[in-house]
Design a protein around this motif. Structure first.
Motif, mmCIF file in Angstrom:
data_model
loop_
_atom_site.group_PDB
_atom_site.id
_atom_site.type_symbol
_atom_site.label_atom_id
_atom_site.label_comp_id
_atom_site.label_asym_id
_atom_site.label_seq_id
_atom_site.Cartn_x
_atom_site.Cartn_y
_atom_site.Cartn_z
ATOM 1 N N LEU A 172 0.822 -1.205 0.000
ATOM 2 C CA LEU A 172 0.000 0.000 0.000
ATOM 3 C C LEU A 172 0.861 1.261 0.000
ATOM 4 O O LEU A 172 1.915 1.284 0.629
ATOM 5 N N ILE A 173 0.356 2.310 -0.654
ATOM 6 C CA ILE A 173 0.892 3.652 -0.450
ATOM 7 C C ILE A 173 -0.069 4.368 0.488
ATOM 8 O O ILE A 173 -1.261 4.468 0.192
ATOM 9 N N MET A 174 0.432 4.810 1.644
ATOM 10 C CA MET A 174 -0.414 5.564 2.569
ATOM 11 C C MET A 174 0.126 6.982 2.721
ATOM 12 O O MET A 174 1.329 7.193 2.753
ATOM 13 N N THR A 175 -0.784 7.931 2.838
ATOM 14 C CA THR A 175 -0.362 9.320 3.045
ATOM 15 C C THR A 175 -1.061 9.883 4.272
ATOM 16 O O THR A 175 -2.120 9.414 4.669
ATOM 17 N N GLU A 176 -0.432 10.897 4.851
ATOM 18 C CA GLU A 176 -1.005 11.585 6.035
ATOM 19 C C GLU A 176 -1.406 10.553 7.079
ATOM 20 O O GLU A 176 -2.504 10.577 7.611
ATOM 21 N N ALA A 177 -0.468 9.667 7.398
ATOM 22 C CA ALA A 177 -0.812 8.533 8.248
ATOM 23 C C ALA A 177 -0.388 8.725 9.702
ATOM 24 O O ALA A 177 0.645 9.334 9.989
ATOM 25 N N GLU A 178 -1.213 8.221 10.578
ATOM 26 C CA GLU A 178 -0.886 8.155 11.996
ATOM 27 C C GLU A 178 -0.560 6.710 12.357
ATOM 28 O O GLU A 178 -1.231 5.790 11.898
ATOM 29 N N GLU A 179 0.444 6.556 13.208
ATOM 30 C CA GLU A 179 0.833 5.225 13.683
ATOM 31 C C GLU A 179 0.253 5.066 15.086
ATOM 32 O O GLU A 179 0.472 5.909 15.963
ATOM 33 N N LEU A 180 -0.501 3.993 15.294
ATOM 34 C CA LEU A 180 -1.239 3.837 16.546
ATOM 35 C C LEU A 180 -0.870 2.539 17.256
ATOM 36 O O LEU A 180 -0.865 1.463 16.647
ATOM 37 N N VAL A 181 -0.568 2.643 18.548
ATOM 38 C CA VAL A 181 -0.347 1.469 19.385
ATOM 39 C C VAL A 181 -1.392 1.517 20.499
ATOM 40 O O VAL A 181 -1.468 2.506 21.233
ATOM 41 N N ASP A 182 -2.200 0.493 20.601
ATOM 42 C CA ASP A 182 -3.296 0.462 21.566
ATOM 43 C C ASP A 182 -4.178 1.711 21.449
ATOM 44 O O ASP A 182 -4.592 2.286 22.457
ATOM 45 N N GLY A 183 -4.380 2.151 20.191
ATOM 46 C CA GLY A 183 -5.262 3.281 19.950
ATOM 47 C C GLY A 183 -4.650 4.654 20.191
ATOM 48 O O GLY A 183 -5.291 5.673 19.964
ATOM 49 N N LYS A 184 -3.377 4.691 20.645
ATOM 50 C CA LYS A 184 -2.715 5.982 20.891
ATOM 51 C C LYS A 184 -1.733 6.292 19.771
ATOM 52 O O LYS A 184 -0.965 5.425 19.328
ATOM 53 N N ILE A 185 -1.717 7.565 19.337
ATOM 54 C CA ILE A 185 -0.821 7.980 18.266
ATOM 55 C C ILE A 185 0.615 8.004 18.777
ATOM 56 O O ILE A 185 0.926 8.683 19.744
ATOM 57 N N VAL A 186 1.470 7.235 18.131
ATOM 58 C CA VAL A 186 2.883 7.208 18.536
ATOM 59 C C VAL A 186 3.797 7.743 17.430
ATOM 60 O O VAL A 186 5.004 7.872 17.633
ATOM 61 N N GLY A 187 3.243 8.036 16.265
ATOM 62 C CA GLY A 187 4.057 8.561 15.184
ATOM 63 C C GLY A 187 3.175 9.039 14.045
ATOM 64 O O GLY A 187 1.979 8.754 14.004
#
Lengths: 81, 81, 81, 81, 81, 81, 81
Positions: E45-60
């Motif tokens: 996949l190409i993803m843009t404007e992405a948030e990285e989530l661990v247990d529902g919390k944004i970590v990146g």
């Protein structure tokens, strides 16, 4: 890797041991000792009269089973040339 | 990646060592030292007179076995060019 | 993904480094530093005069070995363009 | 899944970023930031002037390396459309 | 498994969601929420404007990245028929 | 590995047991005992009236399920020749 | 393994359950219960109105998602012949 060597390739050697007793060790370190009724090129095996061994101790037995080849670590053959 | 280099490709080099002593290390870190009777392009091997080594100590022996190639980490060859 | 770019593709670049010193890191985090005698498209490698390194410390040596490509994490090349 | 959409497919988009700075995260969670000199359809990459990062901290550097594609988790590209 | 059903096959349904917001969960349980710019049949996949989530919390966060398809566990799509 | 042996190959033997009771052990060590309604060459199975067993104890039941073949460790067959 | 048996092969049986409620268990032991909108030969699935279950307890819900087939352990079907 075509070749003309007279030495048997691994899958051919395995096939030659059909109907003999083998010990199959799977990736989970459990061993199965029994008669190898048949085998294919993926190392899928039919084993009969098999003992299941953990650390060399018998923990189970079964009359006949198909082992899926991708789980095989190695197969010990009877000593013969 | 066709090429005309005279250097031997890895599988060809492996094939040239048939009938010699090798040490095979599997992904589970266990090593098998013995004679490589034959090998195919998946690195399935027939080994004979093999010792099983954990941290350099012999923990088992077997007269003849087929190792499934996908478990191989590397194969040490005798020193020769 | 055919292309006409002049930049070398990864496997071609790897091939160009045959006979040079490389550092191969495997998935188990162990590194092997030595001369890459040859390599194929699966990243199977022949290494010679190799040191085995854990956390940068030499823990073993071998004169010649075949590394199975599917275990490779990356291969550091000598600095050159 | 043939299509005529003008949007670039993932591997094509990746190819368009050759010679740009990328951050590659491998399955072992280690990241490599550097210039992507080239890439193929397996996501094998040539990286140069790369920093190795664990939890965002530089733990190593290398001038040039081939990363084996099957270890790749994702590749962050420079922000551009 | 050819068929004439009018229901969309999974990869076709995925393709229909190009340019929409998706949440991709990888095998390591980390989630990426962003716009799916494109996707291929391996689920690269190409993803843009992405948030990285661990247990529902944004970590990146990242502006644009290529995710390698073999790491995908599932892809949540916007609710629509 | 073509052959003319009359012994049944593993996948053929498996197919011959369709409609019989089998015990399937998956790689996660969980076992499923039930009727094997059908099976294909990947060892994908349809099982009916199945019990889910952990360490020999029933922990679940289901009327009908498809098991994905790549998870199979082995399949115990009813004792017969 | 061609055959003329009237029993349905696993992938065909799966296809027959499109639009019905299924429970998909993934290799990470998490289950997804919902309507299987479609499925392909890799067991990639489109699920709608799905509940995510850990140890039988609902921990999440989603309206529509694509599950990647290689993660599937098994798929429980509604009881029917």
């Amino acid at each position: 890797m075509s070749q003309t060597t007279s030495a048997k390739r691994p899958l051919t050697a395995l096939q030659k041991n059909v109907k003999k007793t083998v010990v199959v060790r799977l990736k989970n370190e459990v061993e199965y000792k029994g008669k190898m009724k048949n085998v294919d090129s993926y190392m899928n095996l039919i084993m009969t009269e098999a003992e299941e061994l953990v650390d060399g101790k018998i923990v189970g037995k079964f009359a006949r089973a198909i082992l899926r080849g991708n789980n095989v670590l190695f197969i010990k053959l009877e000593d013969e040339i």
